[in-house]
Design a protein around this motif. Structure first.
Motif, PDB file in Angstrom:
ATOM      1  N   THR A 138      55.145  49.263  42.733  1.00 24.84           N
ATOM      2  CA  THR A 138      55.285  48.651  44.051  1.00 24.84           C
ATOM      3  C   THR A 138      55.238  47.134  43.920  1.00 24.84           C
ATOM      4  O   THR A 138      54.618  46.597  42.989  1.00 24.84           O
ATOM      5  CB  THR A 138      54.158  49.137  45.000  1.00 24.84           C
ATOM      6  OG1 THR A 138      54.349  48.546  46.292  1.00 24.84           O
ATOM      7  CG2 THR A 138      52.780  48.723  44.489  1.00 24.84           C
ATOM      8  N   ARG A 173      49.183  56.475  45.140  1.00 23.31           N
ATOM      9  CA  ARG A 173      48.755  55.518  46.158  1.00 23.31           C
ATOM     10  C   ARG A 173      48.268  54.267  45.444  1.00 23.31           C
ATOM     11  O   ARG A 173      47.247  54.299  44.735  1.00 23.31           O
ATOM     12  CB  ARG A 173      47.640  56.118  47.027  1.00 23.31           C
ATOM     13  CG  ARG A 173      48.015  57.387  47.770  1.00 23.31           C
ATOM     14  CD  ARG A 173      49.051  57.094  48.848  1.00 23.31           C
ATOM     15  NE  ARG A 173      49.393  58.293  49.602  1.00 23.31           N
ATOM     16  CZ  ARG A 173      50.403  59.100  49.298  1.00 23.31           C
ATOM     17  NH1 ARG A 173      51.144  58.838  48.226  1.00 23.31           N
ATOM     18  NH2 ARG A 173      50.685  60.152  50.043  1.00 23.31           N
ATOM     19  N   ASP A 215      52.882  55.203  48.113  1.00 28.51           N
ATOM     20  CA  ASP A 215      52.392  54.488  49.285  1.00 28.51           C
ATOM     21  C   ASP A 215      51.418  53.413  48.803  1.00 28.51           C
ATOM     22  O   ASP A 215      51.069  53.368  47.604  1.00 28.51           O
ATOM     23  CB  ASP A 215      51.697  55.453  50.243  1.00 28.51           C
ATOM     24  CG  ASP A 215      51.548  54.892  51.651  1.00 28.51           C
ATOM     25  OD1 ASP A 215      52.039  53.767  51.912  1.00 28.51           O
ATOM     26  OD2 ASP A 215      50.919  55.562  52.488  1.00 28.51           O
ATOM     27  N   GLY A 224      56.046  54.144  56.315  1.00 25.41           N
ATOM     28  CA  GLY A 224      55.180  55.129  55.682  1.00 25.41           C
ATOM     29  C   GLY A 224      55.583  55.403  54.250  1.00 25.41           C
ATOM     30  O   GLY A 224      56.421  54.691  53.680  1.00 25.41           O
ATOM     31  N   PRO A 225      55.005  56.432  53.629  1.00 26.42           N
ATOM     32  CA  PRO A 225      55.268  56.722  52.219  1.00 26.42           C
ATOM     33  C   PRO A 225      56.759  56.886  51.922  1.00 26.42           C
ATOM     34  O   PRO A 225      57.514  57.420  52.743  1.00 26.42           O
ATOM     35  CB  PRO A 225      54.508  58.032  51.980  1.00 26.42           C
ATOM     36  CG  PRO A 225      53.434  58.041  53.021  1.00 26.42           C
ATOM     37  CD  PRO A 225      54.036  57.378  54.218  1.00 26.42           C
ATOM     38  N   GLN A 265      47.659  51.209  49.784  1.00 24.89           N
ATOM     39  CA  GLN A 265      46.412  51.120  50.542  1.00 24.89           C
ATOM     40  C   GLN A 265      45.811  49.738  50.315  1.00 24.89           C
ATOM     41  O   GLN A 265      45.822  49.242  49.173  1.00 24.89           O
ATOM     42  CB  GLN A 265      45.418  52.196  50.083  1.00 24.89           C
ATOM     43  CG  GLN A 265      45.857  53.604  50.388  1.00 24.89           C
ATOM     44  CD  GLN A 265      44.890  54.649  49.839  1.00 24.89           C
ATOM     45  OE1 GLN A 265      44.236  54.422  48.834  1.00 24.89           O
ATOM     46  NE2 GLN A 265      44.805  55.781  50.515  1.00 24.89           N
ATOM     47  N   LEU A 324      58.334  50.542  52.439  1.00 25.04           N
ATOM     48  CA  LEU A 324      57.216  51.379  52.871  1.00 25.04           C
ATOM     49  C   LEU A 324      56.818  51.093  54.322  1.00 25.04           C
ATOM     50  O   LEU A 324      55.792  51.581  54.791  1.00 25.04           O
ATOM     51  CB  LEU A 324      56.012  51.168  51.955  1.00 25.04           C
ATOM     52  CG  LEU A 324      56.184  51.622  50.505  1.00 25.04           C
ATOM     53  CD1 LEU A 324      54.989  51.203  49.656  1.00 25.04           C
ATOM     54  CD2 LEU A 324      56.372  53.128  50.439  1.00 25.04           C
ATOM     55  N   ARG A 363      51.884  47.790  54.367  1.00 20.23           N
ATOM     56  CA  ARG A 363      53.156  48.505  54.424  1.00 20.23           C
ATOM     57  C   ARG A 363      54.342  47.664  54.916  1.00 20.23           C
ATOM     58  O   ARG A 363      55.454  47.794  54.381  1.00 20.23           O
ATOM     59  CB  ARG A 363      53.019  49.753  55.307  1.00 20.23           C
ATOM     60  CG  ARG A 363      52.368  50.940  54.613  1.00 20.23           C
ATOM     61  CD  ARG A 363      52.261  52.103  55.572  1.00 20.23           C
ATOM     62  NE  ARG A 363      51.750  53.322  54.949  1.00 20.23           N
ATOM     63  CZ  ARG A 363      51.434  54.420  55.632  1.00 20.23           C
ATOM     64  NH1 ARG A 363      51.579  54.427  56.957  1.00 20.23           N
ATOM     65  NH2 ARG A 363      50.974  55.468  55.000  1.00 20.23           N
ATOM     66  N   GLU A 366      46.868  50.366  54.398  1.00 19.43           N
ATOM     67  CA  GLU A 366      48.180  50.576  55.000  1.00 19.43           C
ATOM     68  C   GLU A 366      48.707  49.311  55.683  1.00 19.43           C
ATOM     69  O   GLU A 366      49.897  49.232  55.996  1.00 19.43           O
ATOM     70  CB  GLU A 366      48.116  51.733  55.996  1.00 19.43           C
ATOM     71  CG  GLU A 366      47.841  53.071  55.331  1.00 19.43           C
ATOM     72  CD  GLU A 366      47.755  54.217  56.326  1.00 19.43           C
ATOM     73  OE1 GLU A 366      47.932  53.948  57.547  1.00 19.43           O
ATOM     74  OE2 GLU A 366      47.531  55.366  55.904  1.00 19.43           O
TER      75      GLU A 366
END
Length: 395
Positions: A366, A391, A322, A351-352, A324, A348, A329, A326
């Motif tokens: 990511t 994260r 995930d 969500g995760p 941060q 994403l 995302r 959020e």
């Protein structure tokens, strides 16, 4: 009593090396209110949890018609101790349909029925040191601050001695290891909440079977894996499988195991299960507020590497990623790639993202679909745990 499955091999030779399973799910507790014990309520999870575990045991090659068994990362498999029997006691006592299609009527788990089924389980285990005994209980549990006691479905039905429907876990184990040479796995999905009512009783509840403290243990390979720590609760979602049993099943479905030295496959014993179950239990509750359930102290003896289950393929890792804050995302993506740099990408936005990959060397990271932030990458990481969470902090 409550017999759902018995193998042809055990019918021909009752002393053959086998895995014998006793599942107990107490949920109705019809006499709780009448007995005046307001701290305990009926439960929906125990029957669902017991049935889910029964499905896992009965979906393997020992209990399914030829060619219909699920592989070892989805169902029980142990050629050293094939499934010999499975007994189920549940409340409510609705019919249970096994994966093979066979329908049986489980026995109600009164304390008398649990005692009888437990004695029969011990008889099946006998003196064979290569057999495995699996006892799983899901239902109410209480504590006196030190020991755990499990509550049978008929708790409170005897108005003169309502606590006769409760039994002592550790004393049951101590008596059991003096009666069988089999390897024993006790899986307890119940609370350990402190009960003043229990503490104030003149006598402590007894074990399921009798035994002497001075008796020489016949087996030294046994363990109790508890769903929660002392003086704490165990939890379950409404209308679902209890958190501990759900985490246990996730671990058993291909997510843990150690390479066996002198035989093919990966052995899954208490040592491997404890680590994996703890990881899945934490993953399940990561978004929940308030007190979180953690595994209790593991009681037992031995090195805990005796295989309850054998995984034929390399264990898998559940990788969750995930970003941060959020707010990134909607444009964020997570990816994993192997040594050949073949990349799998997941968005994403909802969500995760989760990936399931075999244990080994992986690169992961990511990036943003619109290049809003620079790609972050961890290269050639060796992933060996059941769960790996990451994260990424976007700055």
């Amino acid at each position: 009593m409550g017999l759902v499955f018995e193998s042809a091999a055990v019918q021909q030779d009752p002393q053959a090396a086998a895995t014998h399973v006793l599942l107990v799910g107490c949920g109705e507790y019809p006499s709780l209110a009448a007995a005046g014990f307001g701290g305990l309520d009926p439960l929906s999870a125990p029957r669902l949890s017991v049935e889910a575990l029964a499905d896992w045991f009965l979906s393997g090659p020992d209990a399914m018609p030829a060619g219909q068994a699920l592989p070892s990362d989805h169902a029980f498999y142990n050629p050293e101790a094939p499934l010999g029997s499975l007994v189920m006691l549940t409340s409510p006592t609705f019919p249970y349909q096994a994966p093979s299609g066979t329908v049986t009527n489980p026995t109600r788990p009164t304390v008398a029925c649990i005692r009888t089924a437990y004695a029969q389980w011990l008889d099946r285990l006998g003196a064979n040191p290569n057999s495995r005994g699996v006892f799983h209980f899901c239902g109410h549990g209480v504590s006196n601050g030190i020991s755990q006691f499990l509550v049978a479905d008929d708790f409170g039905e005897d108005p003169h001695d309502p606590w006769s429907g409760v039994f002592h876990v550790s004393n049951t184990c101590q008596a059991t290891i003096r009666k069988t040479a089999a390897n024993l796995f006790f899986l307890v999905d119940a609370c350990m909440e402190l009960s003043e009512e229990l503490i104030n009783q003149i006598d402590d509840p007894k074990a399921l079977i009798g035994g002497k403290r001075t008796g020489q243990p016949i087996t030294t390979e046994w363990a109790v894996l508890r769903a929660t720590t002392a003086n704490r609760l165990a939890y379950a979602p409404t209308g679902g499988v209890a958190h501990f049993t759900a985490a246990l099943l996730q671990a058993l479905r291909g997510h843990c195991g150690s390479q066996r030295a002198a035989a093919p496959g990966f052995g899954v014993g208490i040592a491997e299960l404890r680590e994996a179950v703890a990881a899945f239990l934490a993953l399940t509750q990561q978004t929940e507020s308030g007190e979180r359930q953690k595994l209790g102290q593991t009681e037992g003896e031995g090195d805990w590497n005796v295989s309850m289950h054998i995984l034929a393929t390399r264990p898998s890792v559940l990788v969750e990623m995930d970003v941060q804050p959020e707010g990134y995302r909607p444009v964020a993506r997570a990816f994993m790639e192997d040594a050949a740099q073949q990349r799998e990408v997941k968005p994403l936005a909802n969500g995760p993202a989760q990936f399931v990959k075999q244990q080994g060397e992986w690169s992961y990271g990511t990036n943003a679909s619109n290049n809003e932030y620079a790609e972050q990458l961890y290269t050639r990481q060796f992933l060996t745990k059941a769960v790996h969470s990451c994260r990424f902090r976007i700055t």
